[in-house]
Design an enzyme around this catalytic site. Structure first.
Site, PDB file in Angstrom:
ATOM      1  N   ASP A 287       0.824  -1.204   0.000  1.00 39.62           N
ATOM      2  CA  ASP A 287       0.000   0.000   0.000  1.00 39.62           C
ATOM      3  C   ASP A 287       0.865   1.263   0.000  1.00 39.62           C
ATOM      4  OD1 ASP A 287      -2.339   1.389  -0.074  1.00 39.62           O
ATOM      5  OD2 ASP A 287      -2.883   1.061   2.025  1.00 39.62           O
TER       6      ASP A 287
ATOM      7  N   GLY B   1       0.798   5.243  -4.698  1.00 38.60           N
ATOM      8  CA  GLY B   1       0.281   6.492  -5.248  1.00 38.60           C
ATOM      9  C   GLY B   1       0.523   7.673  -4.337  1.00 38.60           C
ATOM     10  N   ARG B   2       0.277   7.490  -3.032  1.00 39.25           N
ATOM     11  CA  ARG B   2       0.485   8.581  -2.076  1.00 39.25           C
ATOM     12  C   ARG B   2       1.961   8.966  -1.999  1.00 39.25           C
ATOM     13  NH1 ARG B   2      -2.853   5.872   2.682  1.00 39.25           N
ATOM     14  NH2 ARG B   2      -2.760   4.119   1.223  1.00 39.25           N
TER      15      ARG B   2
ATOM     16  N   HIS C 228       3.949   3.285  -8.617  1.00 35.68           N
ATOM     17  CA  HIS C 228       3.770   1.859  -8.927  1.00 35.68           C
ATOM     18  C   HIS C 228       5.050   1.257  -9.506  1.00 35.68           C
ATOM     19  CE1 HIS C 228      -0.388   2.104  -7.880  1.00 35.68           C
ATOM     20  NE2 HIS C 228      -0.710   2.909  -8.892  1.00 35.68           N
TER      21      HIS C 228
ATOM     22  N   ARG D  35     -10.557   2.050 -10.345  1.00 34.37           N
ATOM     23  CA  ARG D  35      -9.668   3.207 -10.399  1.00 34.37           C
ATOM     24  C   ARG D  35      -9.783   3.893 -11.766  1.00 34.37           C
ATOM     25  NH1 ARG D  35      -3.969   1.659  -7.334  1.00 34.37           N
ATOM     26  NH2 ARG D  35      -4.898   1.073  -5.327  1.00 34.37           N
TER      27      ARG D  35
ATOM     28  N   LEU E 207      12.725 -19.342  -3.061  1.00 29.64           N
ATOM     29  CA  LEU E 207      11.539 -18.692  -2.500  1.00 29.64           C
ATOM     30  C   LEU E 207      10.293 -19.051  -3.310  1.00 29.64           C
ATOM     31  CD1 LEU E 207      10.450 -16.459  -0.479  1.00 29.64           C
ATOM     32  CD2 LEU E 207      10.706 -14.877  -2.404  1.00 29.64           C
TER      33      LEU E 207
ATOM     34  N   ARG F 129       1.041  -4.839   6.344  1.00 28.82           N
ATOM     35  CA  ARG F 129       0.425  -3.833   5.470  1.00 28.82           C
ATOM     36  C   ARG F 129       1.166  -2.520   5.660  1.00 28.82           C
ATOM     37  NH1 ARG F 129      -5.642  -2.645   3.500  1.00 28.82           N
ATOM     38  NH2 ARG F 129      -5.138  -0.812   2.276  1.00 28.82           N
TER      39      ARG F 129
ATOM     40  N   ARG G 126      -6.395  -2.432   7.852  1.00 27.71           N
ATOM     41  CA  ARG G 126      -7.479  -3.322   7.432  1.00 27.71           C
ATOM     42  C   ARG G 126      -6.882  -4.316   6.441  1.00 27.71           C
ATOM     43  NH1 ARG G 126      -8.208   1.712   5.171  1.00 27.71           N
ATOM     44  NH2 ARG G 126      -8.086   1.815   2.887  1.00 27.71           N
TER      45      ARG G 126
END
Length: 239
Positions: free
Chosen positions: A16, A19-20, A33, A67, A127, A184, A190
């Protein structure tokens, strides 16, 4: 990090804040991104060096289609490029890659690249890296239930035989251990429809750090916090 730390076998991450992060730098969201995709590569390598065996990241949710069109198009373009990059990274690091989610809504060329990536890396023993694309936890459960319902209709399965194990076996994550730790980034607290079934007993860790700035040091902080949890009772261990 201390040598006696218990390393989680399976870590899941909600990526998360791309974009911010970009907006704070005066850049377009897609720049975030792109940088976030580079961070994924770094964390894959660092996670395996630390002893993590399974890493699952939430890259594109079923809700992300809402979006703006230009952002979705840019994400799909980034995804196309990432499939190529991931193939090279997987070959270099002996990484086994698996895509989870509903692939049917994705363009045919993207689906083909996903299939090629999975086929080329299926026997790798490093992995185990799962990428959730067009993924939603509720959607996954609905698709699994439909699969079992079809088996009942065909007489291949009785209603009484539907157990937790049988349902787990119809999910996208069949054969994978459930996550020990969910991380997160960017301070949201959340789970946003991610691995709803699989996270039943997973420890949750939230960090204010945006995903493009996430590093080995931040991963270590999450594992240190994980080690302070009492897995039997869901409490913080006594000092």
């Amino acid at each position: 990090m201390e040598e006696d730390m218990k390393i989680p076998n399976h870590v899941a991450i909600i990526l998360d804040g791309n974009g911010r992060w970009a907006k704070q730098k005066g850049m377009p969201r897609n720049y975030g991104h792109v940088q976030g995709a580079k961070t994924v590569e770094v964390i894959c390598e660092e996670a395996y060096r630390m002893g993590i065996q399974y890493l699952t990241v939430y890259a594109f949710s079923t809700e992300n289609w809402s979006r703006p069109r230009d952002e979705v198009d840019a994400l799909m373009g980034l995804l196309r490029n990432y499939m190529k990059t991931c193939l090279k990274t997987a070959a270099k690091n002996n990484m086994c890659v698996r895509i989870i989610g509903d692939k049917t809504r994705l363009d045919e060329d993207i689906r083909k690249r996903m299939d090629q990536l999975e086929e080329a890396t299926k026997d790798n023993t490093g992995l185990h890296f799962q990428i959730a694309i067009n993924y939603g936890g509720r959607d996954e459960i609905v698709r699994a239930v439909r699969t079992l319902a079809q088996e009942v209709v065909k007489g291949q399965l009785s209603v009484e035989d539907i157990t937790e194990e049988r349902l787990s076996g119809a999910l996208d994550t069949v054969g994978l251990p459930e996550p020990d730790l969910l991380i997160r980034t960017c301070n949201e607290q959340r789970i946003s429809n991610f691995l709803l079934w699989q996270l039943a007993y997973t420890e949750l860790y939230f960090t204010p750090v945006a995903w493009p700035d996430f590093s080995r040091e931040e991963l270590e902080k999450a594992i240190i916090a994980y080690n302070k949890r009492d897995r039997r009772y869901g409490l913080v261990k006594d000092e």
